[in-house]
Write an enzyme that holds these catalytic residues in place. Structure first.
Site, mmCIF file in Angstrom:
data_model
loop_
_atom_site.group_PDB
_atom_site.id
_atom_site.type_symbol
_atom_site.label_atom_id
_atom_site.label_comp_id
_atom_site.label_asym_id
_atom_site.label_seq_id
_atom_site.Cartn_x
_atom_site.Cartn_y
_atom_site.Cartn_z
ATOM 1 N N LEU A 212 8.713 7.683 16.563
ATOM 2 C CA LEU A 212 8.330 7.946 15.772
ATOM 3 C C LEU A 212 7.033 9.423 16.020
ATOM 4 C CD1 LEU A 212 9.050 5.768 12.240
ATOM 5 C CD2 LEU A 212 10.160 7.937 13.514
ATOM 6 N N ARG B 238 0.721 14.748 13.384
ATOM 7 C CA ARG B 238 1.483 13.721 11.463
ATOM 8 C C ARG B 238 1.466 15.678 10.938
ATOM 9 N NH1 ARG B 238 -0.824 8.776 10.024
ATOM 10 N NH2 ARG B 238 1.265 8.520 8.329
ATOM 11 N N PRO B 239 2.738 16.431 10.816
ATOM 12 C CA PRO B 239 2.325 18.085 10.791
ATOM 13 C C PRO B 239 2.640 17.418 8.844
ATOM 14 C CG PRO B 239 4.078 17.762 12.118
ATOM 15 C CD PRO B 239 3.400 16.888 12.084
ATOM 16 N N ILE B 240 2.786 18.786 8.264
ATOM 17 C CA ILE B 240 3.576 18.359 6.999
ATOM 18 C C ILE B 240 3.986 19.757 6.508
ATOM 19 C CG2 ILE B 240 1.249 16.853 5.575
ATOM 20 C CD1 ILE B 240 0.777 19.678 4.355
ATOM 21 N N ASP B 241 4.806 20.564 7.771
ATOM 22 C CA ASP B 241 5.777 21.499 7.172
ATOM 23 C C ASP B 241 6.836 20.931 6.726
ATOM 24 O OD1 ASP B 241 6.595 19.501 9.675
ATOM 25 O OD2 ASP B 241 7.397 21.456 10.641
ATOM 26 N N LEU B 242 7.517 20.008 6.971
ATOM 27 C CA LEU B 242 8.709 20.107 5.897
ATOM 28 C C LEU B 242 8.274 19.585 4.321
ATOM 29 C CD1 LEU B 242 9.942 17.590 8.355
ATOM 30 C CD2 LEU B 242 10.845 19.431 8.601
ATOM 31 N N LYS C 122 0.658 -1.354 -0.005
ATOM 32 C CA LYS C 122 0.574 -0.004 -0.249
ATOM 33 C C LYS C 122 0.908 1.267 -0.054
ATOM 34 C CE LYS C 122 -1.894 1.732 4.384
ATOM 35 N NZ LYS C 122 -0.883 2.813 4.085
ATOM 36 N N ASN C 123 1.812 0.881 0.872
ATOM 37 C CA ASN C 123 2.872 2.589 0.448
ATOM 38 C C ASN C 123 3.588 2.176 -0.096
ATOM 39 O OD1 ASN C 123 1.511 2.983 2.714
ATOM 40 N ND2 ASN C 123 2.798 3.123 4.493
ATOM 41 N N ASP D 280 5.279 0.943 12.296
ATOM 42 C CA ASP D 280 4.104 -0.138 11.557
ATOM 43 C C ASP D 280 3.950 -0.893 11.729
ATOM 44 O OD1 ASP D 280 3.714 2.603 10.464
ATOM 45 O OD2 ASP D 280 3.501 2.005 8.338
ATOM 46 N N CYS E 139 -4.525 12.966 13.209
ATOM 47 C CA CYS E 139 -4.996 11.512 13.297
ATOM 48 C C CYS E 139 -4.682 11.234 14.070
ATOM 49 C CB CYS E 139 -4.000 10.928 12.264
ATOM 50 S SG CYS E 139 -2.595 10.034 12.001
ATOM 51 N N ARG F 1 -5.282 10.461 4.896
ATOM 52 C CA ARG F 1 -4.008 12.014 5.077
ATOM 53 C C ARG F 1 -2.883 11.507 3.803
ATOM 54 N NH1 ARG F 1 -1.820 14.241 9.288
ATOM 55 N NH2 ARG F 1 0.526 14.194 8.186
ATOM 56 N N ARG G 130 -8.541 -0.252 5.414
ATOM 57 C CA ARG G 130 -8.327 0.833 4.281
ATOM 58 C C ARG G 130 -6.377 0.075 4.071
ATOM 59 N NH1 ARG G 130 -5.910 4.652 8.329
ATOM 60 N NH2 ARG G 130 -4.634 5.651 6.555
HETATM 61 C C1 UD1 Z 1 4.548 7.349 6.240
HETATM 62 C C2 UD1 Z 1 3.370 5.952 6.326
HETATM 63 C C3 UD1 Z 1 3.312 5.692 7.865
HETATM 64 C C4 UD1 Z 1 4.333 4.822 8.029
HETATM 65 C C5 UD1 Z 1 5.598 6.147 8.358
HETATM 66 C C6 UD1 Z 1 6.836 6.114 9.456
HETATM 67 C C7 UD1 Z 1 2.724 5.570 3.921
HETATM 68 C C8 UD1 Z 1 1.399 6.276 3.334
HETATM 69 N N1 UD1 Z 1 2.919 6.210 5.213
HETATM 70 O O1 UD1 Z 1 4.194 7.823 7.008
HETATM 71 O O2 UD1 Z 1 3.101 4.033 7.468
HETATM 72 O O3 UD1 Z 1 4.188 4.805 9.752
HETATM 73 O O4 UD1 Z 1 6.013 6.293 7.208
HETATM 74 O O5 UD1 Z 1 7.370 5.133 9.168
HETATM 75 O O6 UD1 Z 1 3.547 5.731 3.747
HETATM 76 N N2 UD1 Z 1 6.998 15.102 10.089
HETATM 77 C C9 UD1 Z 1 7.349 16.366 10.501
HETATM 78 N N3 UD1 Z 1 6.634 16.749 10.050
HETATM 79 C C10 UD1 Z 1 6.393 16.792 8.445
HETATM 80 C C11 UD1 Z 1 6.552 15.528 7.897
HETATM 81 C C12 UD1 Z 1 6.357 14.463 9.459
HETATM 82 O O7 UD1 Z 1 7.244 17.066 11.875
HETATM 83 O O8 UD1 Z 1 5.965 17.296 8.118
HETATM 84 C C13 UD1 Z 1 7.013 13.899 11.400
HETATM 85 C C14 UD1 Z 1 5.892 13.157 11.575
HETATM 86 O O9 UD1 Z 1 4.501 13.980 12.345
HETATM 87 C C15 UD1 Z 1 6.213 12.157 12.264
HETATM 88 C C16 UD1 Z 1 7.709 11.511 11.349
HETATM 89 O O10 UD1 Z 1 8.196 12.664 10.756
HETATM 90 O O11 UD1 Z 1 7.002 12.020 13.565
HETATM 91 C C17 UD1 Z 1 7.496 10.644 10.050
HETATM 92 O O12 UD1 Z 1 6.827 10.844 9.364
HETATM 93 P P1 UD1 Z 1 6.609 10.875 8.168
HETATM 94 O O13 UD1 Z 1 8.317 9.923 7.413
HETATM 95 O O14 UD1 Z 1 6.670 11.822 7.222
HETATM 96 O O15 UD1 Z 1 5.603 9.843 8.030
HETATM 97 P P2 UD1 Z 1 4.269 9.752 6.388
HETATM 98 O O16 UD1 Z 1 4.786 9.735 5.079
HETATM 99 O O17 UD1 Z 1 3.231 10.333 7.119
#
Ligand code: UD1
Length: 421
Positions: A329, A121-125, A22-23, A307, A116, A92, A399
């Site tokens: 994480l 789980r921010p998207i700031d990066l 899936k991922n 996961d 969630c 997400r 899902r």
């Molecule tokens: C993906 C996987 C999810 C897995 C996770 C970690 C998919 C669809 N989902 O989620 O199953 O559990 O990787 O292996 O592939 N973070 C920030 N800012 C950002 C982005 C992330 O602070 O802009 C933080 C997150 O809150 C978290 C960490 O970085 O603490 C890792 O998150 P990330 O690797 O981005 O996870 P996802 O891509 O959401």
């Protein structure tokens, strides 16, 4: 609403075929936006998240012909660049359309995914990196509005934290950017490797695939022509079935797997006393007579995956001795703990660390799934609990697990999908 009724105690045996990841499939589906020609994807898992993202593409005007494991996608027909809240709030990972939409069309609007169950789980990066590439980003009315009317410009991006989705979004954006993008501290997950290989096979030069530094030469806005992509095996589904073998003390064989991708899970199960026959694309687990305790720290690939944390906790809860689990994480990824304790586990939480004291037995109860992987941990525990366990809210499972009850039934489990009256 559906729930699973599981009568615990059956031994499992036989083979189970692992579905596509899936991922891996989600970013690859998003990457098809980088093309205006038809792309064929095979070995897709038949799960809700895949259907949700394909629906989003059709809402944007893309043409999708999908039948369980195969999708033919043509994004030459896209007429809208707005990913609406109704879809993004369901999943997400829809945020993965941000990079490719912006790179191909020079503007887009994507709903903010929000928090969630497993954490903020921010998207700031993702956003900071796109801004560094010249995007103008505004957050208004719950939407990210991004513009780069003259195209994105390659630059050096250093992620403060390793992010899977962030790396994927920027790899896709960089593929159509002008010039070279260097991503430092990139994620190295197998799903990212497959995304990079798909883009590289379309003629984009990418150096460092599978390492923490990716160097990508963009096409300066020219859409890509992709070859057919066969999605890699799902390493989390595979790890979950290994845990099913370990917890039920059953010998089972997984087919269509990449053992290298699950080496951290294999390693931990070996510590717990299990042994394995490993071949190129299959693996057999020989269970331990008595499970030994283990210590786990979730970390980025190739470390132990977050996961798999919940599933291992279910297994460790029946080990002889005390295991330690640290979640690094996600700040709120322990919601399965109270449900496992309802089944008789003895798990004590302090911050991001769980102390798991092994017990002899689980006893059936009604439990509630809280997120995708937590749900599978409850199913694993129910497979060995004495009596009939009902696992509720299994829409989380749907899902991401392709036909979980069908596959477990074929292995000999007593598991039925029922509807709440
Ligand atoms: C993906 C996987 C999810 C897995 C996770 C970690 C998919 C669809 N989902 O989620 O199953 O559990 O990787 O292996 O592939 N973070 C920030 N800012 C950002 C982005 C992330 O602070 O802009 C933080 C997150 O809150 C978290 C960490 O970085 O603490 C890792 O998150 P990330 O690797 O981005 O996870 P996802 O891509 O959401």
């Amino acid at each position: 609403m559906d729930y699973l009724e599981i009568n615990g105690g059956n031994k499992l045996s036989g083979t189970v075929t692992i579905s596509g990841a899936k991922n891996a499939a989600l970013p690859i589906i998003a990457a098809t936006i980088l093309s205006d020609k038809e792309v064929t994807l095979t070995n897709l898992p038949n799960v809700v998240d895949i259907r949700t993202l394909l629906k989003l593409l059709t809402m944007l005007g893309g043409t999708v012909d999908h039948d369980k494991t195969v999708a033919k996608i043509n994004n030459g027909t896209i007429t809208s660049t707005k990913a609406v809240y109704e879809i993004v709030s369901q999943m997400r990972a829809s945020i993965l359309v941000l990079g490719p939409l912006l790179a191909r069309f020079g503007e887009c609007e994507v709903s903010l995914p929000g928090g969630c169950a497993i954490g903020q789980r921010p998207i700031d990066l993702h956003l900071q990196a796109l801004e560094a590439m010249g995007a103008v980003i505004e957050i208004k009315g719950g939407y990210v509005r991004a513009e780069a009317p003259n195209g994105l410009i390659g630059t050096k991006i250093i992620f403060d934290k390793i992010t899977v989705g962030g790396t994927e979004n920027i790899v896709m954006a960089a593929a159509l950017a002008k010039g070279t993008t260097t991503i430092m501290n990139a994620a190295k997950e197998p799903e990212i490797v497959q995304l990079c290989e798909m883009i590289a096979d379309a003629g984009v030069k990418i150096e460092g695939i599978g390492t923490g530094i990716l160097i990508i030469e963009g096409t300066d806005g020219k859409p890509l022509e992709f070859k057919e992509v066969k999605i890699i095996p799902d390493r989390i589904e595979a790890g979950t079935y290994l845990c099913a073998g370990a917890i039920t003390k059953s010998e089972i064989t997984l087919l269509s797997v990449n053992p290298e991708h699950i080496s951290s899970s294999i390693d931990k199960l070996e510590t717990m006393g299990c042994s394995f026959d490993i071949h190129e694309d299959s693996i057999t687990i020989h269970p331990a007579d008595t499970l030994k305790p283990v210590s786990l720290i979730t970390i980025e690939y190739p470390g132990f995956p977050t996961d798999m944390q919940a599933q291992f906790m279910a297994v460790a809860a029946l080990a002889e001795g005390e295991s330690m689990v640290e979640e690094r994480l996600f700040e709120n990824r322990f919601m399965h703990v109270s449900e496992l304790n309802r089944l008789g586990a003895d798990i004590w939480l302090k911050g991001s660390i769980a102390a798991v004291k092994g017990v002899d037995k689980f006893y059936a109860a009604d439990v509630m799934a809280t997120d995708l992987r937590a749900s599978s941990a409850l199913v694993l525990a129910a497979l060995v609990a004495e009596g009939t366990t009902n696992v509720r809210r299994i829409y989380h499972l749907d899902r991401g697990y392709d036909d979980l009850e069908g596959k477990l039934t074929a292995l000999g489990a007593d598991i039925k999908r029922k509807q709440e009256s």
